[in-house]
Motif scaffolding. Structure first.
Motif, PDB file in Angstrom:
ATOM      1  N   LEU A 121       0.843  -1.195   0.000  1.00  0.00           N
ATOM      2  CA  LEU A 121       0.000   0.000   0.000  1.00  0.00           C
ATOM      3  C   LEU A 121       0.872   1.236   0.000  1.00  0.00           C
ATOM      4  CD1 LEU A 121      -2.811  -0.040   2.714  1.00  0.00           C
ATOM      5  CD2 LEU A 121      -3.057  -0.023   0.244  1.00  0.00           C
ATOM      6  N   GLU A 122       0.417   2.264  -0.701  1.00  0.00           N
ATOM      7  CA  GLU A 122       1.114   3.535  -0.546  1.00  0.00           C
ATOM      8  C   GLU A 122       0.664   4.133   0.778  1.00  0.00           C
ATOM      9  OE1 GLU A 122       1.462   6.390  -3.564  1.00  0.00           O
ATOM     10  OE2 GLU A 122       1.402   4.876  -5.152  1.00  0.00           O
ATOM     11  N   GLU A 123       1.519   4.978   1.343  1.00  0.00           N
ATOM     12  CA  GLU A 123       1.192   5.536   2.660  1.00  0.00           C
ATOM     13  C   GLU A 123      -0.158   6.262   2.646  1.00  0.00           C
ATOM     14  OE1 GLU A 123       4.719   7.706   3.671  1.00  0.00           O
ATOM     15  OE2 GLU A 123       5.900   5.846   3.776  1.00  0.00           O
ATOM     16  N   LYS A 124      -0.434   6.978   1.547  1.00  0.00           N
ATOM     17  CA  LYS A 124      -1.701   7.739   1.507  1.00  0.00           C
ATOM     18  C   LYS A 124      -2.921   6.790   1.439  1.00  0.00           C
ATOM     19  CE  LYS A 124      -1.917   8.923  -3.498  1.00  0.00           C
ATOM     20  NZ  LYS A 124      -1.915   7.558  -3.950  1.00  0.00           N
ATOM     21  N   ASP A 125      -2.725   5.606   0.869  1.00  0.00           N
ATOM     22  CA  ASP A 125      -3.844   4.651   0.816  1.00  0.00           C
ATOM     23  C   ASP A 125      -4.052   3.968   2.169  1.00  0.00           C
ATOM     24  OD1 ASP A 125      -4.535   5.190  -1.853  1.00  0.00           O
ATOM     25  OD2 ASP A 125      -2.846   3.989  -2.541  1.00  0.00           O
ATOM     26  N   ALA A 126      -2.952   3.766   2.883  1.00  0.00           N
ATOM     27  CA  ALA A 126      -3.084   3.235   4.251  1.00  0.00           C
ATOM     28  C   ALA A 126      -3.860   4.257   5.088  1.00  0.00           C
ATOM     29  CB  ALA A 126      -1.706   2.976   4.851  1.00  0.00           C
ATOM     30  N   LEU A 127      -3.564   5.539   4.869  1.00  0.00           N
ATOM     31  CA  LEU A 127      -4.275   6.605   5.593  1.00  0.00           C
ATOM     32  C   LEU A 127      -5.770   6.578   5.262  1.00  0.00           C
ATOM     33  CD1 LEU A 127      -4.378   9.246   7.299  1.00  0.00           C
ATOM     34  CD2 LEU A 127      -3.830  10.497   5.216  1.00  0.00           C
ATOM     35  N   LYS A 128      -6.088   6.465   3.969  1.00  0.00           N
ATOM     36  CA  LYS A 128      -7.500   6.430   3.547  1.00  0.00           C
ATOM     37  C   LYS A 128      -8.246   5.280   4.219  1.00  0.00           C
ATOM     38  CE  LYS A 128      -7.536   8.211  -1.159  1.00  0.00           C
ATOM     39  NZ  LYS A 128      -7.469   7.767  -2.544  1.00  0.00           N
ATOM     40  N   THR A 129      -7.610   4.105   4.226  1.00  0.00           N
ATOM     41  CA  THR A 129      -8.244   2.935   4.845  1.00  0.00           C
ATOM     42  C   THR A 129      -8.456   3.163   6.341  1.00  0.00           C
ATOM     43  OG1 THR A 129      -7.137   1.569   3.211  1.00  0.00           O
ATOM     44  CG2 THR A 129      -8.022   0.419   5.117  1.00  0.00           C
ATOM     45  N   ALA A 130      -7.444   3.731   6.986  1.00  0.00           N
ATOM     46  CA  ALA A 130      -7.560   3.986   8.432  1.00  0.00           C
ATOM     47  C   ALA A 130      -8.687   4.986   8.700  1.00  0.00           C
ATOM     48  CB  ALA A 130      -6.239   4.512   8.977  1.00  0.00           C
ATOM     49  N   LEU A 131      -8.819   5.998   7.837  1.00  0.00           N
ATOM     50  CA  LEU A 131      -9.883   6.994   8.041  1.00  0.00           C
ATOM     51  C   LEU A 131     -11.268   6.357   7.904  1.00  0.00           C
ATOM     52  CD1 LEU A 131      -8.309  10.066   6.205  1.00  0.00           C
ATOM     53  CD2 LEU A 131      -8.764   9.869   8.659  1.00  0.00           C
TER      54      LEU A 131
END
Ligand SMILES: Nc1ncnc2c1ncn2[C@@H]1O[C@H](COP(=O)(O)OP(=O)(O)O)[C@@H](O)[C@H]1O
Ligand SMILES: [Mg+2]
Length: 194
Positions: free
Chosen positions: A151-161
């Motif tokens: 995962l790209e870091e920004k996609d990990a962020l999206k999933t966490a949100l």
């Protein structure tokens, strides 16, 4: 909205990266639990062999309890690889980060960990130690998993949100990631265990 968020996982799975992105996005207070324990001297002993300090999870949990209770409704992000060091009752949601053992090994080599430490941590990830500890402490309902391997870091962020705003996806339920079974099926367990 969930307001006490625990980000846990084996070292190298991306906890600090995700926690910092999340706290920026949510204007939340970020706490590096290990660092807090060292600063406040919540330690059991120094592990001379591993050249690290062993934190006292009970004392750390009590200090965090006080921080949570006095921070009113401010969102807190707790970054720790020791789920036991946070006060279970006060936690809203727990995100366990997972990483493919081959990817994790490479990340830990890049971090400069020695061979023994890499082996211990990759084995712990394969066995799902952090997840099983989290399930025992927090129960299944509050726990979600994110596989950060590709995962790209920004996609990990999206999933966490999505998880935090209570719109999680089924694929992030715990139990879907099984490195041990995968390595067994691929006859590659001997890459990590004697
Ligand atoms: N979502 C991600 N996808 C890919 N690589 C990541 C991700 N998150 C972190 N990384 C990389 O993995 C390494 C370890 O991340 P870090 O946040 O320090 O992990 P931890 O705090 O769990 O030890 C860093 O080099 C980072 O660039
Ligand atoms: Mg970290």
């Amino acid at each position: 909205m969930k307001n006490v968020i625990v980000i846990t996982g084996t070292p190298g799975t991306g906890k600090t990266t995700l926690s910092k992105l999340l706290s920026k996005e949510l204007k939340a207070h970020y706490i590096d639990v290990g660092k807090l324990a060292i600063e406040k001297k919540l330690l059991i002993r120094e592990d001379l062999k591993r050249k690290t300090m062993v934190i006292d999870p009970e004392k750390t949990s009590l200090v965090l309890q006080h921080i949570i209770q006095t921070s009113k409704n401010k969102t807190l992000i707790l970054d720790t690889h020791i789920p036991e060091s946070v006060p279970s009752k006060l936690v809203s949601v727990v995100i366990v980060l997972r990483t493919d053992p081959y990817v994790l090994k490479k990340r830990l080599m890049d971090k400069g960990f020695n061979e023994k430490k890499i082996k211990e941590n990759v084995q712990a990830e394969i066995l799902g130690n952090c997840l099983s500890e989290a399930i025992i402490l927090f129960g299944l309902e509050r726990i979600w998993e994110i596989n950060t391997s590709y995962l790209e870091e920004k996609d990990a962020l999206k999933t966490a949100l999505k998880i935090i705003s209570e719109k999680p996806r089924e694929k992030n339920r715990p139990g879907k990631i099984d490195w041990l079974g995968k390595l067994y099926d691929e006859k590659r367990l001997s890459d990590f265990f004697e």
